[in-house]
Design a protein around this motif. Structure first.
Motif, mmCIF file in Angstrom:
data_model
loop_
_atom_site.group_PDB
_atom_site.id
_atom_site.type_symbol
_atom_site.label_atom_id
_atom_site.label_comp_id
_atom_site.label_asym_id
_atom_site.label_seq_id
_atom_site.Cartn_x
_atom_site.Cartn_y
_atom_site.Cartn_z
ATOM 1 N N VAL A 90 0.275 -10.772 5.812
ATOM 2 C CA VAL A 90 1.455 -11.177 5.046
ATOM 3 C C VAL A 90 2.407 -9.979 5.077
ATOM 4 C CG1 VAL A 90 2.319 -12.114 2.878
ATOM 5 C CG2 VAL A 90 -0.043 -12.556 3.575
ATOM 6 N N ASN A 91 3.405 -10.060 5.940
ATOM 7 C CA ASN A 91 4.201 -8.885 6.278
ATOM 8 C C ASN A 91 4.987 -8.266 5.126
ATOM 9 O OD1 ASN A 91 3.552 -8.435 8.966
ATOM 10 N ND2 ASN A 91 4.840 -10.154 9.604
ATOM 11 N N ARG A 92 5.423 -9.111 4.184
ATOM 12 C CA ARG A 92 6.261 -8.549 3.128
ATOM 13 C C ARG A 92 5.413 -7.961 1.991
ATOM 14 N NH1 ARG A 92 6.030 -12.479 -0.612
ATOM 15 N NH2 ARG A 92 5.096 -14.334 0.292
ATOM 16 N N LEU A 93 4.107 -8.076 2.090
ATOM 17 C CA LEU A 93 3.241 -7.474 1.065
ATOM 18 C C LEU A 93 2.703 -6.126 1.545
ATOM 19 C CD1 LEU A 93 1.147 -10.524 -0.221
ATOM 20 C CD2 LEU A 93 3.253 -9.562 -1.171
ATOM 21 N N SER A 94 2.229 -5.340 0.581
ATOM 22 C CA SER A 94 1.724 -4.011 0.919
ATOM 23 C C SER A 94 0.397 -4.111 1.666
ATOM 24 C CB SER A 94 1.507 -3.198 -0.354
ATOM 25 O OG SER A 94 0.405 -3.734 -1.072
ATOM 26 N N VAL A 95 0.049 -2.986 2.292
ATOM 27 C CA VAL A 95 -1.236 -2.870 2.986
ATOM 28 C C VAL A 95 -2.372 -3.163 2.007
ATOM 29 C CG1 VAL A 95 -2.804 -1.153 3.991
ATOM 30 C CG2 VAL A 95 -0.401 -1.263 4.736
ATOM 31 N N LEU A 96 -2.323 -2.511 0.845
ATOM 32 C CA LEU A 96 -3.381 -2.702 -0.155
ATOM 33 C C LEU A 96 -3.509 -4.173 -0.539
ATOM 34 C CD1 LEU A 96 -5.469 -1.616 -2.195
ATOM 35 C CD2 LEU A 96 -3.583 -1.257 -3.804
ATOM 36 N N HIS A 97 -2.361 -4.794 -0.767
ATOM 37 C CA HIS A 97 -2.365 -6.193 -1.178
ATOM 38 C C HIS A 97 -2.998 -7.091 -0.104
ATOM 39 C CE1 HIS A 97 -0.083 -9.003 -4.051
ATOM 40 N NE2 HIS A 97 -1.127 -9.610 -3.566
ATOM 41 N N ASN A 98 -2.661 -6.802 1.135
ATOM 42 C CA ASN A 98 -3.257 -7.574 2.232
ATOM 43 C C ASN A 98 -4.770 -7.390 2.283
ATOM 44 O OD1 ASN A 98 -1.495 -9.065 4.478
ATOM 45 N ND2 ASN A 98 -0.226 -7.467 3.546
ATOM 46 N N VAL A 99 -5.209 -6.153 2.080
ATOM 47 C CA VAL A 99 -6.659 -5.901 2.116
ATOM 48 C C VAL A 99 -7.343 -6.652 0.971
ATOM 49 C CG1 VAL A 99 -8.454 -4.133 1.934
ATOM 50 C CG2 VAL A 99 -6.394 -3.684 3.280
ATOM 51 N N MET A 100 -6.717 -6.616 -0.217
ATOM 52 C CA MET A 100 -7.289 -7.308 -1.375
ATOM 53 C C MET A 100 -7.387 -8.824 -1.138
ATOM 54 S SD MET A 100 -7.839 -4.770 -3.396
ATOM 55 C CE MET A 100 -8.153 -5.180 -5.066
ATOM 56 N N CYS A 101 -6.466 -9.337 -0.349
ATOM 57 C CA CYS A 101 -6.499 -10.781 -0.038
ATOM 58 C C CYS A 101 -7.834 -11.182 0.585
ATOM 59 C CB CYS A 101 -5.379 -11.160 0.935
ATOM 60 S SG CYS A 101 -3.779 -11.284 0.149
ATOM 61 N N GLY A 102 -8.443 -10.258 1.306
ATOM 62 C CA GLY A 102 -9.732 -10.541 1.930
ATOM 63 C C GLY A 102 -10.825 -10.830 0.922
ATOM 64 N N MET A 103 -10.643 -10.357 -0.302
ATOM 65 C CA MET A 103 -11.673 -10.554 -1.330
ATOM 66 C C MET A 103 -11.602 -11.922 -1.985
ATOM 67 S SD MET A 103 -11.625 -6.871 -3.152
ATOM 68 C CE MET A 103 -11.857 -5.397 -2.151
ATOM 69 N N LEU A 104 -10.491 -12.613 -1.770
ATOM 70 C CA LEU A 104 -10.331 -13.943 -2.369
ATOM 71 C C LEU A 104 -11.046 -14.944 -1.501
ATOM 72 C CD1 LEU A 104 -6.547 -13.557 -2.843
ATOM 73 C CD2 LEU A 104 -8.218 -13.547 -4.682
ATOM 74 N N GLU A 127 -12.193 2.094 0.108
ATOM 75 C CA GLU A 127 -13.252 2.429 1.070
ATOM 76 C C GLU A 127 -12.933 1.809 2.438
ATOM 77 O OE1 GLU A 127 -17.289 1.358 -0.172
ATOM 78 O OE2 GLU A 127 -17.798 0.953 1.933
ATOM 79 N N TYR A 128 -12.504 0.555 2.425
ATOM 80 C CA TYR A 128 -12.228 -0.131 3.691
ATOM 81 C C TYR A 128 -10.997 0.448 4.376
ATOM 82 C CZ TYR A 128 -15.680 -3.329 1.804
ATOM 83 O OH TYR A 128 -16.821 -3.847 1.270
ATOM 84 N N MET A 129 -9.980 0.795 3.576
ATOM 85 C CA MET A 129 -8.780 1.398 4.176
ATOM 86 C C MET A 129 -9.122 2.750 4.789
ATOM 87 S SD MET A 129 -5.579 0.313 1.759
ATOM 88 C CE MET A 129 -6.228 0.985 0.248
ATOM 89 N N LEU A 137 -1.460 4.693 3.968
ATOM 90 C CA LEU A 137 -0.413 3.676 4.122
ATOM 91 C C LEU A 137 -0.525 2.574 3.073
ATOM 92 C CD1 LEU A 137 -0.709 3.225 8.008
ATOM 93 C CD2 LEU A 137 1.001 4.588 6.788
ATOM 94 N N ALA A 138 -1.419 2.760 2.103
ATOM 95 C CA ALA A 138 -1.761 1.684 1.152
ATOM 96 C C ALA A 138 -0.550 0.975 0.545
ATOM 97 C CB ALA A 138 -2.655 2.234 0.053
ATOM 98 N N MET A 139 0.487 1.728 0.209
ATOM 99 C CA MET A 139 1.625 1.144 -0.507
ATOM 100 C C MET A 139 2.765 0.702 0.418
ATOM 101 S SD MET A 139 0.702 0.798 -3.419
ATOM 102 C CE MET A 139 -0.841 1.281 -4.172
ATOM 103 N N ARG A 152 -5.459 -2.461 12.222
ATOM 104 C CA ARG A 152 -6.469 -1.814 11.376
ATOM 105 C C ARG A 152 -6.426 -2.367 9.951
ATOM 106 N NH1 ARG A 152 -5.667 4.113 11.982
ATOM 107 N NH2 ARG A 152 -3.704 3.693 13.067
ATOM 108 N N VAL A 153 -5.236 -2.765 9.483
ATOM 109 C CA VAL A 153 -5.146 -3.455 8.183
ATOM 110 C C VAL A 153 -5.932 -4.769 8.247
ATOM 111 C CG1 VAL A 153 -3.628 -4.553 6.470
ATOM 112 C CG2 VAL A 153 -2.861 -2.476 7.666
ATOM 113 N N ALA A 154 -5.746 -5.481 9.362
ATOM 114 C CA ALA A 154 -6.440 -6.766 9.514
ATOM 115 C C ALA A 154 -7.956 -6.565 9.498
ATOM 116 C CB ALA A 154 -6.001 -7.451 10.809
ATOM 117 N N ILE A 155 -8.420 -5.468 10.077
ATOM 118 C CA ILE A 155 -9.867 -5.201 10.072
ATOM 119 C C ILE A 155 -10.330 -4.879 8.643
ATOM 120 C CG2 ILE A 155 -11.694 -3.656 10.905
ATOM 121 C CD1 ILE A 155 -10.011 -3.377 13.528
ATOM 122 N N ALA A 156 -9.535 -4.074 7.928
ATOM 123 C CA ALA A 156 -9.898 -3.749 6.534
ATOM 124 C C ALA A 156 -9.930 -5.016 5.678
ATOM 125 C CB ALA A 156 -8.907 -2.739 5.950
#
Ligand code: ADP
Ligand code: ADP
Length: 236
Positions: A90-104, A127-129, A137-139, A152-156
């Motif tokens: 999701v390009n307009r969201l932050s790296v962290l937010h995208n990674v958190m999406c994986g937990m849903l 940890e994953y980042m 690059l989290a923010m 690498r974001v997609a992998i995290a």
């Protein structure tokens, strides 16, 4: 974990891949190679139950794909991470937010905007980042990143699912050589750190040779080669 016995796969009722027999165990790093159009994506998509099994026995995590229920299919998919050539972030969201999406696991994407995450979940995301080397690059918004960083974001994000299996469809095809090597290094690290089974389509035999411990060749609608990377090197 994944077991195909004399399987035919196809779109509608026309088989694209025939008489596939393949067994993939925990912790393997498999490279799938073959020409464009050979059926590599079809094989990968079949593991998440997206391709019709026309014949044979196809088991993933003990589920029989020919008779799997919708609920079981959701469960199966929640245990498999998928990495695409085009990242699908999701390009307009932050790296962290995208990674958190994986937990849903089962929630629709929109819910992520209002969900509050626990400290433990945040820690996991970090940890994953860190493991994929994007913590600094989290923010940042994903549309500010290079291709290699995005992958690498997609992998995290996939790791945040705590998957048993990670499927990658040409994960480095769109990247420059240096970024491609970084992404492949990350995949190897993930495989070694968490023991996640990785199956990756790769059109560079060199990458498959260097990173995978087993290579499966797809040609003429079938599996034309299946052996350890070591054996392949010995034979050439
Ligand atoms: P690869 O990943 O090796 O390039 P694919 O699995 O994408 O190969 O394609 C294998 C074959 O399946 C090709 O002949 C392609 O035209 C066909 N194919 C792919 N997707 C579809 C589809 N949605 N419907 C019908 N045929 C398809
Ligand atoms: P456990 O004893 O809980 O199974 P593991 O040694 O398998 O512990 O994993 C320790 C931690 O590493 C887990 O809590 C999990 O967050 C993380 N982890 C394990 N496997 C994966 C995975 N496939 N993907 C992402 N994280 C993982």
């Amino acid at each position: 974990m994944i077991s195909l016995q004399s399987v035919n796969l196809g779109y509608s009722n026309i088989p694209i891949l025939k008489n596939l027999t393949l067994h993939v165990g925990k912790g393997e790093f498999l490279g799938v190679i073959g020409l464009s159009g050979a059926g590599k994506s079809t094989l990968l998509m079949s593991i998440i139950g997206n391709i019709r099994v026309l014949q044979g026995n196809y088991q993933v995590f003990g589920y029989d794909l020919s008779s799997i229920s919708k609920r079981e299919l959701r469960l199966l998919r929640s245990q498999i991470g998928f990495i695409f050539q085009g990242y699908n972030l999701v390009n307009r969201l932050s790296v962290l937010h995208n990674v958190m999406c994986g937990m849903l696991k089962d929630l629709p994407m929109g819910r992520s905007l209002i969900k509050l995450y626990s400290g433990e979940e945040l820690e996991k995301a970090h940890e994953y980042m860190q493991i994929v080397g994007i913590e600094q690059l989290a923010m940042k918004r994903c549309d500010e990143l290079s291709g290699g960083q995005r992958q690498r974001v997609a992998i995290a994000r996939a790791l945040a699912q705590e998957p048993k299996v990670l499927l990658a469809d040409e994960p480095v095809a769109a990247l420059d050589p240096k970024s491609a090597v970084q992404v492949m290094d990350v995949l190897r690290k993930v495989n070694e750190t968490y023991g996640v089974t990785i199956i990756s389509n790769l059109h560079h035999l060199d990458f498959a040779r260097e990173y995978c411990d087993r290579i499966v060749g797809v040609a003429s609608g079938s599996i034309s080669y299946d052996g350890s990377t070591h054996a392949l090197q010995g034979s050439t």
